[in-house]
Design a protein around this motif. Structure first.
Motif, PDB file in Angstrom:
ATOM      1  N   ASP A 129       4.967  28.991   1.102  1.00  0.00           N
ATOM      2  CA  ASP A 129       4.608  28.787   2.512  1.00  0.00           C
ATOM      3  C   ASP A 129       3.120  28.969   2.745  1.00  0.00           C
ATOM      4  O   ASP A 129       2.543  28.335   3.636  1.00  0.00           O
ATOM      5  N   SER A 130       2.497  29.836   1.948  1.00  0.00           N
ATOM      6  CA  SER A 130       1.091  30.165   2.195  1.00  0.00           C
ATOM      7  C   SER A 130       0.121  29.275   1.421  1.00  0.00           C
ATOM      8  O   SER A 130      -1.089  29.440   1.546  1.00  0.00           O
ATOM      9  N   TYR A 186      25.641  21.271 -13.390  1.00  0.00           N
ATOM     10  CA  TYR A 186      25.221  22.642 -13.122  1.00  0.00           C
ATOM     11  C   TYR A 186      23.964  22.685 -12.263  1.00  0.00           C
ATOM     12  O   TYR A 186      23.071  21.842 -12.391  1.00  0.00           O
ATOM     13  N   SER A 187      23.937  23.721 -11.407  1.00  0.00           N
ATOM     14  CA  SER A 187      22.748  24.021 -10.604  1.00  0.00           C
ATOM     15  C   SER A 187      22.186  25.364 -11.051  1.00  0.00           C
ATOM     16  O   SER A 187      22.942  26.314 -11.300  1.00  0.00           O
ATOM     17  N   PHE A 188      20.857  25.430 -11.119  1.00  0.00           N
ATOM     18  CA  PHE A 188      20.153  26.648 -11.530  1.00  0.00           C
ATOM     19  C   PHE A 188      19.147  27.000 -10.433  1.00  0.00           C
ATOM     20  O   PHE A 188      18.416  26.122  -9.953  1.00  0.00           O
ATOM     21  N   VAL A 189      19.102  28.265 -10.052  1.00  0.00           N
ATOM     22  CA  VAL A 189      18.191  28.715  -8.994  1.00  0.00           C
ATOM     23  C   VAL A 189      17.206  29.713  -9.599  1.00  0.00           C
ATOM     24  O   VAL A 189      17.611  30.766 -10.119  1.00  0.00           O
ATOM     25  N   TYR A 190      15.906  29.388  -9.485  1.00  0.00           N
ATOM     26  CA  TYR A 190      14.845  30.180 -10.106  1.00  0.00           C
ATOM     27  C   TYR A 190      13.992  30.847  -9.022  1.00  0.00           C
ATOM     28  O   TYR A 190      13.292  30.148  -8.277  1.00  0.00           O
ATOM     29  N   PRO A 191      14.007  32.170  -8.907  1.00  0.00           N
ATOM     30  CA  PRO A 191      13.082  32.840  -7.990  1.00  0.00           C
ATOM     31  C   PRO A 191      11.735  33.025  -8.685  1.00  0.00           C
ATOM     32  O   PRO A 191      11.668  33.500  -9.826  1.00  0.00           O
ATOM     33  N   VAL A 192      10.666  32.639  -8.013  1.00  0.00           N
ATOM     34  CA  VAL A 192       9.351  32.674  -8.652  1.00  0.00           C
ATOM     35  C   VAL A 192       8.314  33.227  -7.672  1.00  0.00           C
ATOM     36  O   VAL A 192       8.498  33.231  -6.452  1.00  0.00           O
ATOM     37  N   THR A 193       7.218  33.664  -8.264  1.00  0.00           N
ATOM     38  CA  THR A 193       6.035  34.055  -7.499  1.00  0.00           C
ATOM     39  C   THR A 193       4.821  33.565  -8.277  1.00  0.00           C
ATOM     40  O   THR A 193       4.949  33.034  -9.386  1.00  0.00           O
ATOM     41  N   ARG A 194       3.658  33.715  -7.711  1.00  0.00           N
ATOM     42  CA  ARG A 194       2.458  33.277  -8.422  1.00  0.00           C
ATOM     43  C   ARG A 194       2.189  34.185  -9.618  1.00  0.00           C
ATOM     44  O   ARG A 194       2.585  35.354  -9.639  1.00  0.00           O
ATOM     45  N   ALA A 195       1.514  33.632 -10.596  1.00  0.00           N
ATOM     46  CA  ALA A 195       1.229  34.402 -11.813  1.00  0.00           C
ATOM     47  C   ALA A 195       0.340  35.605 -11.537  1.00  0.00           C
ATOM     48  O   ALA A 195       0.340  36.563 -12.310  1.00  0.00           O
ATOM     49  N   ASP A 196      -0.416  35.572 -10.440  1.00  0.00           N
ATOM     50  CA  ASP A 196      -1.246  36.711 -10.042  1.00  0.00           C
ATOM     51  C   ASP A 196      -0.355  37.936  -9.852  1.00  0.00           C
ATOM     52  O   ASP A 196       0.601  37.919  -9.062  1.00  0.00           O
ATOM     53  N   ASN A 197      -0.648  39.006 -10.560  1.00  0.00           N
ATOM     54  CA  ASN A 197       0.196  40.206 -10.490  1.00  0.00           C
ATOM     55  C   ASN A 197       0.211  40.848  -9.109  1.00  0.00           C
ATOM     56  O   ASN A 197       1.092  41.652  -8.806  1.00  0.00           O
ATOM     57  N   ASN A 198      -0.768  40.515  -8.279  1.00  0.00           N
ATOM     58  CA  ASN A 198      -0.812  41.095  -6.933  1.00  0.00           C
ATOM     59  C   ASN A 198       0.008  40.301  -5.924  1.00  0.00           C
ATOM     60  O   ASN A 198       0.137  40.715  -4.772  1.00  0.00           O
ATOM     61  N   SER A 199       0.552  39.184  -6.330  1.00  0.00           N
ATOM     62  CA  SER A 199       1.306  38.344  -5.408  1.00  0.00           C
ATOM     63  C   SER A 199       2.670  38.952  -5.110  1.00  0.00           C
ATOM     64  O   SER A 199       3.368  39.428  -6.008  1.00  0.00           O
ATOM     65  N   THR A 200       3.048  38.925  -3.829  1.00  0.00           N
ATOM     66  CA  THR A 200       4.365  39.426  -3.417  1.00  0.00           C
ATOM     67  C   THR A 200       5.204  38.343  -2.746  1.00  0.00           C
ATOM     68  O   THR A 200       6.362  38.586  -2.416  1.00  0.00           O
ATOM     69  N   GLU A 201       4.636  37.152  -2.544  1.00  0.00           N
ATOM     70  CA  GLU A 201       5.377  36.064  -1.917  1.00  0.00           C
ATOM     71  C   GLU A 201       6.340  35.443  -2.931  1.00  0.00           C
ATOM     72  O   GLU A 201       5.959  35.123  -4.062  1.00  0.00           O
ATOM     73  N   VAL A 202       7.593  35.270  -2.516  1.00  0.00           N
ATOM     74  CA  VAL A 202       8.630  34.751  -3.401  1.00  0.00           C
ATOM     75  C   VAL A 202       9.191  33.462  -2.816  1.00  0.00           C
ATOM     76  O   VAL A 202       9.443  33.374  -1.607  1.00  0.00           O
ATOM     77  N   THR A 203       9.369  32.482  -3.656  1.00  0.00           N
ATOM     78  CA  THR A 203      10.055  31.263  -3.271  1.00  0.00           C
ATOM     79  C   THR A 203      11.067  30.917  -4.365  1.00  0.00           C
ATOM     80  O   THR A 203      11.163  31.621  -5.377  1.00  0.00           O
ATOM     81  N   ARG A 204      11.823  29.851  -4.169  1.00  0.00           N
ATOM     82  CA  ARG A 204      12.842  29.482  -5.152  1.00  0.00           C
ATOM     83  C   ARG A 204      12.780  27.985  -5.434  1.00  0.00           C
ATOM     84  O   ARG A 204      12.562  27.175  -4.530  1.00  0.00           O
ATOM     85  N   THR A 205      12.976  27.639  -6.703  1.00  0.00           N
ATOM     86  CA  THR A 205      13.129  26.250  -7.118  1.00  0.00           C
ATOM     87  C   THR A 205      14.563  26.060  -7.596  1.00  0.00           C
ATOM     88  O   THR A 205      15.087  26.897  -8.340  1.00  0.00           O
ATOM     89  N   ILE A 206      15.190  24.987  -7.150  1.00  0.00           N
ATOM     90  CA  ILE A 206      16.585  24.715  -7.505  1.00  0.00           C
ATOM     91  C   ILE A 206      16.638  23.445  -8.353  1.00  0.00           C
ATOM     92  O   ILE A 206      16.117  22.396  -7.946  1.00  0.00           O
ATOM     93  N   VAL A 207      17.240  23.560  -9.517  1.00  0.00           N
ATOM     94  CA  VAL A 207      17.374  22.428 -10.433  1.00  0.00           C
ATOM     95  C   VAL A 207      18.862  22.158 -10.641  1.00  0.00           C
ATOM     96  O   VAL A 207      19.621  23.058 -11.011  1.00  0.00           O
ATOM     97  N   ARG A 208      19.249  20.916 -10.408  1.00  0.00           N
ATOM     98  CA  ARG A 208      20.628  20.513 -10.691  1.00  0.00           C
ATOM     99  C   ARG A 208      20.617  19.469 -11.796  1.00  0.00           C
ATOM    100  O   ARG A 208      19.834  18.509 -11.748  1.00  0.00           O
ATOM    101  N   ARG A 209      21.473  19.668 -12.785  1.00  0.00           N
ATOM    102  CA  ARG A 209      21.536  18.750 -13.919  1.00  0.00           C
ATOM    103  C   ARG A 209      22.957  18.232 -14.103  1.00  0.00           C
ATOM    104  O   ARG A 209      23.921  18.999 -14.034  1.00  0.00           O
ATOM    105  N   VAL A 210      23.055  16.925 -14.354  1.00  0.00           N
ATOM    106  CA  VAL A 210      24.333  16.294 -14.679  1.00  0.00           C
ATOM    107  C   VAL A 210      24.169  15.606 -16.032  1.00  0.00           C
ATOM    108  O   VAL A 210      23.275  14.756 -16.194  1.00  0.00           O
ATOM    109  N   LEU A 211      25.006  16.008 -16.984  1.00  0.00           N
ATOM    110  CA  LEU A 211      24.938  15.461 -18.340  1.00  0.00           C
ATOM    111  C   LEU A 211      26.299  14.934 -18.753  1.00  0.00           C
ATOM    112  O   LEU A 211      27.323  15.562 -18.474  1.00  0.00           O
ATOM    113  N   ASP A 212      26.296  13.772 -19.433  1.00  0.00           N
ATOM    114  CA  ASP A 212      27.476  13.273 -20.126  1.00  0.00           C
ATOM    115  C   ASP A 212      27.137  13.246 -21.607  1.00  0.00           C
ATOM    116  O   ASP A 212      26.185  12.552 -22.026  1.00  0.00           O
TER     117      ASP A 212
END
Length: 386
Positions: A349-350, A281-307
């Motif tokens: 980016d910033s 499975y792949s999971f895509v997380y949209p995130v921004t800085r914890a500062d409530n005034n932040s408007t910049e958005v980026t994404r972290t992608i995590v892929r997991r393979v389990l047996d």
């Protein structure tokens, strides 16, 4: 011909009525007979009648001249109107309600609702079918910049399922000595592990993932002990990110309530009177800085393979229904390299989150056709997109 006899009542000529009274009676009777006799209609009346008849045949006679419908006809018309409303009125009301909520659906967008949105907005509402086989290529590129309102803009994940809806458990069947019910329980717990380790909000905030740990077999040598050590004292060789997705809440906050998910679960018979479950499975997380005034958005992608494995408890020393981990592997895309504090650190980016710059080969984190079995902990590649 007169219907009144000249003979007076009495038979012998005698009468108890006077001549005046008798003559008045005769006149009244003759008048009443004349008035009640059928009369031939005048020429004008016949013309009017014929004209009305012809108008009736043509269907252009004024409605006010017609005879009103019967009670039965009135009921039939009322029933027809109700059926007509059910066939036409109800769907029309639904269409009006939908357009009221999303006016841009009207041809030409007469209310100019497209301002501030990209042309690929329609794809956001078109979810991809569930993944049922390994993909053969990376998803196509898409344009757009992530924002607080559209955090998945420009990402293939915009068409992926939301959260746990994307983790689809296959229909269970009996495997070896394990019954259908035992396999179904194993599959259900596999989904629970994936959800609690990668989607639960408390886990994502860095809290202890108790529900995820509860799916693991405490009788599996060292596994639960290792997990507890990772969480207690994170480090390069003791990394909770090996199984759990975690962000530092003082640094990062998730954008919105949705994490996009895509992958598949399969199962087969194992070697130890068991069922082996493979989850990718792949999971895509949209995130921004914890500062409530932040408007910049980026994404972290995590892929997991389990047996994962569930063995027959009558033949092996295992906890019935609990999961033993045979393999765990992961790709962590868009996180600071060589930072081992147990949290993901997305790059913006910033700003630089710290750690060395990516130096490995360029990879597409959305390309689920490539394997990750040869990925190495600490590998830090360059991303073609996030």
């Amino acid at each position: 011909m007169s219907l009144v006899s000249d003979n007076k009542p009495g038979g012998n000529g005698d009468s108890s009525f006077s001549d005046d009274v008798w003559e008045q009676f005769a006149r009244d009777t003759e008048r009443d007979i004349r008035n009640s006799a059928p009369k031939e209609p005048s020429a004008r009346a016949r013309m009017v009648t014929e004209r009305l008849r012809q108008q009736d045949e043509r269907g252009d006679r004024p409605e006010s001249w017609r005879v009103g419908p019967s009670v039965h006809e009135t009921k039939r018309r009322s029933a027809r109107r109700r059926r007509l409303w059910a066939v036409i009125g109800v769907p029309l009301a639904v269409v009006v309600a939908v357009v009221a909520m999303k006016p841009s659906l009207l041809p030409g967008d007469p209310f100019d609702t497209s301002s501030g949105t990209s042309s690929d907005d329609a794809s956001a509402v078109s979810r991809l079918p569930d993944e049922t086989a390994p993909p053969t290529a990376a998803p196509s590129a898409s344009s757009g910049t992530p924002t607080l309102d559209r955090p998945f803009a420009g990402s293939p994940a915009e068409r992926w399922a939301d959260g746990a809806d994307g983790i689809v458990v296959p229909r269970a069947t009996a495997v070896g000595p394990l019954t259908e019910a035992q396999v179904a329980t194993a599959l259900k717990r596999t989904k629970t592990l994936l959800v609690e380790a990668n989607l639960d909000r408390a886990t994502l905030r860095g809290e202890r993932p108790e529900a995820a740990i509860a799916t693991l077999d405490p009788k599996q040598p060292k596994m639960v002990d290792d997990v507890n050590r990772w969480l207690r004292s994170p480090g390069k060789d003791d990394d909770p990110l090996a199984l759990f997705t975690r962000f530092d809440p003082e640094e990062i906050r998730l954008v919105g309530d949705v994490v996009k998910t895509r992958g598949r679960i399969t199962f087969k018979a194992g070697e130890r009177a068991s069922v082996v479950i493979h989850a990718d499975y792949s999971f895509v997380y949209p995130v921004t800085r914890a500062d409530n005034n932040s408007t910049e958005v980026t994404r972290t992608i995590v892929r997991r393979v389990l047996d994962l494995e569930v063995s027959d408890p009558t033949k092996y020393r295992v906890t019935p229904g609990k999961l033993a981990i045979l393999r765990y592997d992961r790709d962590l895309a868009n996180s600071a390299c060589d930072v081992h504090d147990g949290f993901l650190h997305p790059r913006f980016d910033s700003a630089d989150p710290g750690g060395p710059d990516p130096s490995g080969p360029t990879v597409d984190p959305y390309d689920r056709s490539r394997g990750i079995q040869n990925s190495e902990p600490g590998a830090c590649g360059t991303l073609s997109r996030t």
